[in-house]
Each structure stands twice: as structure tokens, then as C-alpha cells.
Design a protein around this motif. Sequence first.
Motif, mmCIF file in Angstrom:
data_model
loop_
_atom_site.group_PDB
_atom_site.id
_atom_site.type_symbol
_atom_site.label_atom_id
_atom_site.label_comp_id
_atom_site.label_asym_id
_atom_site.label_seq_id
_atom_site.Cartn_x
_atom_site.Cartn_y
_atom_site.Cartn_z
ATOM 1 N N ASN A 162 0.855 -1.183 0.000
ATOM 2 C CA ASN A 162 0.000 0.000 0.000
ATOM 3 C C ASN A 162 0.890 1.231 0.000
ATOM 4 N N TYR A 163 0.475 2.274 -0.705
ATOM 5 C CA TYR A 163 1.280 3.489 -0.793
ATOM 6 C C TYR A 163 0.424 4.675 -0.376
ATOM 7 N N LEU A 164 0.805 5.305 0.746
ATOM 8 C CA LEU A 164 0.083 6.496 1.172
ATOM 9 C C LEU A 164 0.476 7.654 0.262
ATOM 10 N N GLY A 165 -0.509 8.433 -0.186
ATOM 11 C CA GLY A 165 -0.207 9.617 -0.987
ATOM 12 C C GLY A 165 0.047 9.321 -2.446
ATOM 13 N N GLY A 287 -5.365 19.308 9.512
ATOM 14 C CA GLY A 287 -5.385 18.163 8.594
ATOM 15 C C GLY A 287 -6.793 17.800 8.207
ATOM 16 N N THR A 288 -6.934 17.102 7.158
ATOM 17 C CA THR A 288 -8.187 16.604 6.563
ATOM 18 C C THR A 288 -9.274 17.679 6.369
ATOM 19 N N ASN A 289 -9.479 18.597 7.323
ATOM 20 C CA ASN A 289 -10.188 19.833 6.975
ATOM 21 C C ASN A 289 -9.690 20.930 7.892
ATOM 22 N N PRO A 340 -1.014 17.636 3.392
ATOM 23 C CA PRO A 340 -1.128 17.405 1.941
ATOM 24 C C PRO A 340 -2.066 16.236 1.623
ATOM 25 N N TYR A 341 -3.125 16.083 2.369
ATOM 26 C CA TYR A 341 -4.096 15.018 2.109
ATOM 27 C C TYR A 341 -5.435 15.476 2.661
ATOM 28 N N GLY A 342 -6.479 14.745 2.373
ATOM 29 C CA GLY A 342 -7.804 15.110 2.870
ATOM 30 C C GLY A 342 -8.359 16.323 2.140
ATOM 31 N N GLN A 343 -9.388 16.923 2.744
ATOM 32 C CA GLN A 343 -10.070 18.033 2.070
ATOM 33 C C GLN A 343 -9.433 19.391 2.363
ATOM 34 N N ALA A 344 -8.435 19.417 3.217
ATOM 35 C CA ALA A 344 -7.845 20.704 3.581
ATOM 36 C C ALA A 344 -7.094 21.293 2.402
ATOM 37 N N SER A 345 -7.111 22.611 2.288
ATOM 38 C CA SER A 345 -6.279 23.268 1.278
ATOM 39 C C SER A 345 -5.970 24.676 1.757
#
Lengths: 430, 359
Positions: A162-165, A287-289, A340-345
Motif C-alpha cells: 500500500n502506498y500512502l499519498g 489536517g483533513t479539513n 497534503p491530504y484530505g479536504q484541507a487546502s
Amino acid sequence: MQGCRSLVRSLAFIALAGCATGLGWAATPRVQVEADLEAVFAALSGAYAPGVEVVAEGADLVLAVGAVDWREANAVAVTPDTLLTLVIDTPEAAAFLHFAASPAGQRALIDAGLLPGSVTISDQDGRTIDLAQPVERIFSPYALATYMVYALGGADRLVVGNYLGARDPEGAAAMTRIDPLFPERSRNAPEDTTNAEFVATLTPDLVLASSNSPWTDPVEAIGVPVIGFEGESTERLRDAMRILGQALGPDAAARAEAWIAYYDFVLEAVATSTSGVATRPGVLFTGTNRTRVASGTMYQSALIRAAGGTSVTAHLGGSWNDVDVEQVATWNPDLILVAPYGQASVAAIVEDREWQLLDAVRAGAVLRVPKLVAPWDTPVPDSVLAVVWLAETLHGELTGLSCESETAFFYQRFYDYAISAEEIAALCQR
Amino acid sequence: MPALTDDAAPGAASVSHGRSDEPGAAWRDALVVVGLASPFVLGVVALTLGFYQIGVLDVMRSLLSPLVPEAAAEVPEIARRLVLDVRLPRVLAALLIGAGLAVTGVVFQGIFTNPLVDSGLLGVTAGAGFGAALVMLIGGGSVMIQVAAFAFGLLAVTLAFLGSRLYRTAPTIVLTLMGILIGSFFASLTSLLKYLADPLDTLPAITFWLLGGLTGVSWRSVPLLLVLTVIGSAFFLLVRWRLNVLSMGDAEATALGMNPQRMKVMLIVAATLVTAVAVSVGGVIGWVGLVIPHAARMLVGPDHLRLVPMSLALGASFLLTIDTVSRSLLPSEVPLGVLTGLIGVPLLIALLRRQGTGW
């Protein structure tokens, strides 16, 4: 006409190859062997089909007693205290170097009685296992451990992982550049929960799991060894690397020590250089949001501390905490990091009217944590770069480490990947 | 006594087996035989199925190997261990859990004279879920998870029971209410733990457990499950005629010379033990205890003399089939609670549409 041309080309190639051999560019690698290491060399060379030539001087490779230097990528540990060092980088010499660190090389040394046939591993899940050596087929459903396998030079042994990201197109493309076999290795990779039947179809000799995975009992019942990982702190990440290194043989063990030495070097350099700084900037990790913040017990907070910052959420317990913007305003962070993952930006924060009231947002101090493939803020080998990047963000040139040069060094040294200038620029931009 | 039809009112139980004069009785009797035999047949079939391909003959040789070691001489070691140490305990666990959840569903529906409850009514599943989540959060292993789930399941029901003693009037209603309250309380505690859990490893593990699954079953999980489910089921089989009496209501039961309260307590204790051990091994597997009793009633009617054994058989077959699908088709396992819901809900709707079914 076509056939004629290719004949001419072949003849030219043979002639050139002949000249090259005549001029001393040997097709077999030439190795200088230190006294008392004849047995090690005999075991390795005996198992290496293309053959090896022993020379007294002017060698492509040197077999000598020593330990791996974390700065140098040109040596492999064939036993815990024996190094094979590449002096002249020819394809033949590199191939022999690769062989010496591979399971085949390890097997030759085991057969000669120079390496143990099994090692005892105590993992982070409370298991103690006797692991047969060498490990040749790894199944890594635990995404973070997959990157540890890469950093320890074991990617060739990865059957499925499995590869995260790597689900987003950029991550997948970058991972394919690092390892062209990534699409095959990630195909059929199950989520974190798998079952013994699927594991059996892969015939692995080692399975890497997240600690307390619910599915490991049956896997162990069919005789497949499992190592459990839990790397949520700097200390535990070091242990995780050391344990995996021990499992994968002397060169992986040496690479684990090299990575730890590099990690310690970076942490030490930042700690020393920022020790005189009066105020440590407050950093908020979202993170994530955007209203979900990392607690003080998470690796993200450890990275902020290591980079000479103060996690404004250090007092929070548990895992991710949901907060509101008022709460964030009372913390008044100097810098807001976005996972750098989830819905956060970054855009979601910068464009939010309420968040625009924060000093950090008005000052433009909202940054996305970089990732090439694995997010730098997760407990993976790459996270050492998060410390460099964040320390430089917070303290400028004070630490003497630059994101650009450390990134180039890290990926070459630990992923054997010559990272491009564009990739470095994208990772280190602020 | 005239034969009661399947249209009997809720709570009224058929006490006659005189069905042979009904049209289609032979067909129905055949179905009953098939239903009762199904766990044994499916159990053998399930042993031959799996993501790893093992031939039928190799499966049989592996099964024989503990008695006749030479039998498995030509079977690959990994195949033999898969059959003996992975498939066999898992098939047994699926059969036992399915049977246990279904039969306790029948018992609860009988005691509470309510066709919409299952054995989770008094909070046993919610308590067990909390116990398991708690151990996962503090990092305990699979045995600890099982023990904690079992203990907290029993604790929740005990609390509901003690709470119901606060009110002397209408004990059944108060007990039901207390069960729902205690269940909600433990569900909230579980949500709190999930909120605190690490989303990278602990939270997925808790979520997966709460959805139910037999992925982690090994021989370690089986002994307590086997003992409690077999003893509990034997008890239900022995007293199943009393369920007929109980389901007529307390007044009738007392008139017939039974102490309904004492009988109910004994049945609830037994059903709670069986449910708690099922949940502690398989996680929270919904729908089996609700759907299977109704399916069994379709086949044999509301008489507990036939309903109890049929529920045991159908529950075992249902969960085994679903678990076999789950473990054989995909490299990642689909949680059982998801599959039982996806299959159980349409099944229940189809059953409700059928005429001639009574409870």
C-alpha cells in the motif's frame, strides 16, 4: 538494407567492446579484498555468475572492514562489519555491489556460515519472532512501512504494498518515477484489512502491519511472519526503522542506522542552531479539513517541536481535534500548516472570511506541507525533510540546512532516486 | 385442538404440528429438512472455498491429516495450514455466531412479544463495542479485545437490569427502556473513543470491528464461543416450549403454572451470554438476529418447538454464506455488518411481503 545496417551496427559494437576490454575496461568487476576477508569474498564471488576478479590495486570495488557512512551512498554492508565500497562506478561494478546487498548475496553468506540463518525480532506490537533470512518477498499492507522498505533498499523484495499519498495522479506519477514497478506492486493492494487467504496467494516471507491490525492472527497461524509497527513519535520512528533493517539483512540494517544518523544530524543541527532563539513561532497543524487540528501527541506536533517551533495545540490530547475559528484566534498562530491530504487546502483557509481575521492568514503564512509521494508530516523516512523545510520556513538560514540540498541528498541516498530540479523546486517552494 | 394457521395473531403460538393436510405441505417439509441440514452441507462446502485455490481433494486430505498424518503428505504445507488453522476455525466461528445471534433473536422476540427486537435490545452489543474500542485505543491485543468486549457486554445488560429494578410497575417496558438507554450511553462512549482514536491505524480498526467481521478469527477465538453457544443453544432447545407459553403474555403464563419473571431472567442471562461471546469474536454483526427469526417463521411457523432449531440452522447457514462470500471474493474483506445489512434488508422486505407469515 535494414538488415545490413543492423549487422554493421552489431559489428561496430563488438569491435568497440573488444577495444574497451583491451584498454582495461574489464567486463568483470575488479575487487580489492582486505586481508582476513577472503572467506566473505569467496562466498560472494562464488555465487556471482558473471564472475569477479581480485586485484591488488586500481580496483572498482574494495571489500574492507568498516561501517557505513550516512553521507555516502557508494557502499553496502555485506556483513554487519564488512563493507563493499564502489570506487569506480562501472555498470559491472554497480551490478556486483547490488548483488552483494541483495537476498542472493545474503544467502551466499548464510550458506558459507558467515551470516545467521535467522534473526530474532521484537516488534512494536509486543511480538518476538524468529525470522528466517534472507527475506525475499515482502507484503506491506501498512502504507507507512512501504516507504521504510524503500528507504532500506528493499524495494526489489516488495511483492505488493500500500502506498500512502500515491492515489492522486501527481503522487502516482512521482512514485512511478522512483520505482517503475510501482503500478504492479500497488495493483491488488488491499486496504489495511486483508485476510490470510489473500496473503497466502502472495507467498510472502514477511508481512508488515500496522500495530494491532485485526487480521494478523490467522496470517501468523499459516506460518507467515508478521511485524507490527507504531511509529507516532521521533523515537518510535527510529525504532521502526531499526526493526525493519534488522529484518531485511545487514545492508538494510546499515541503511537504517544511516537514516537514523541523518535524522539525528538534522534534529541536532536545528536544535543547536535555534537554541538561542528567544521566541519560537507558534505553528498550527490542520489536517483533513481546516478546523481539524493535530493534537500534542501526534507526530506532526513532534515535527513542529523538532523544527524549532511551538505547536499551539501541544496541550490537546487524543488524535485530530475539531475546533472552531474562534479557538484558533485565541491561539493566534504565526504559521498555519495544511496537511497534503484530505479536504484541507491553503485556498480554503485563505479565502475564508472568518479565517482572514487571523494574523497568520493576513500575513500569508499558510503553507501546505510538501509531499513527493508520502506526506512529509507522517512517520515515514521522508519526514526528516519536513524538519528541514519547516525549520528553514521558521528560522531562515539560521540552521544552515536548505530544503533544496537536503531534498536532493535524501532522495538520492535513501530512495536511490535522482530527483529533478523541478521536483525539488515544487517541494521546497513556500 | 384445532391447528392454528400461520395467520395467528402476534404472541399466539401454534401448539400443533398438524400441517400435513395443508396444500404444499410436502414441499414445505422438504424445505424444513433442507434448512436443518444446510449448516452441515454448507460448512463442508465453505471449507473448499477461499481466495487461495485449494482443490477439494487437498481440502479433504488436510482435514484428515490430524488423524492420519500421511493423508496430507502431498498437500502443500501452506494449503494444509490454511484449511486447518484459518478456514476451519473461521467456518466454525461463522456457524456458531450465526446460530447464536439468530436463536437469541428468537428468544428475545418471544420474551418481549415484539417481532422488531433482537438480542442487542438490552445493550449487550453496545457494551461489547465499547469494551473492544477501549482496548484498541489503549493498544491491547486480540485476546484482550475479546475479553473486554465480553465483559462490557455483560456489564451493559447488568446495568439495564439493575436500572429496571428502580420501577416496580410494568417491568418489561422499563427493562426495554433501560436497555435502550444503557445501549445509547455505551454507543456515545464508543463515539467518544472513536473521536479520540488515531485516524491512521486505531480508528479504522475500531470502525472495522464495529461493523463486524471474522478476519481475525483463529483457534484462540473458538473455545469460549463453542462452549457458551452450545450450552446456550441446548438450554433454549430444552425450554423452547416455555417460550410458547411466555409469548402468550405473563397472565397466561402464570395461569399455566409458570413463574414468568424467573423464566425470563434465566432466558435473558443465557441469551446475553451467547450474544456477548458472539459479538466478542465477530464484532457487531447486525440483522442476523432480526431477519433470521422471521425467515425461520416463514418455513415452520411461530411455534418455538420448531422455530428454535430452524433459527439455529438458518442463522448458521446465513452467516457462513455471507462470511464465505466476504473472504473468498476480494483481497480486502468487506465488513460482515455491511453485507448482512445489504442482504438482510431486502430479504426482510421480501419476507414482509409474503402472505401467510405470522409471529
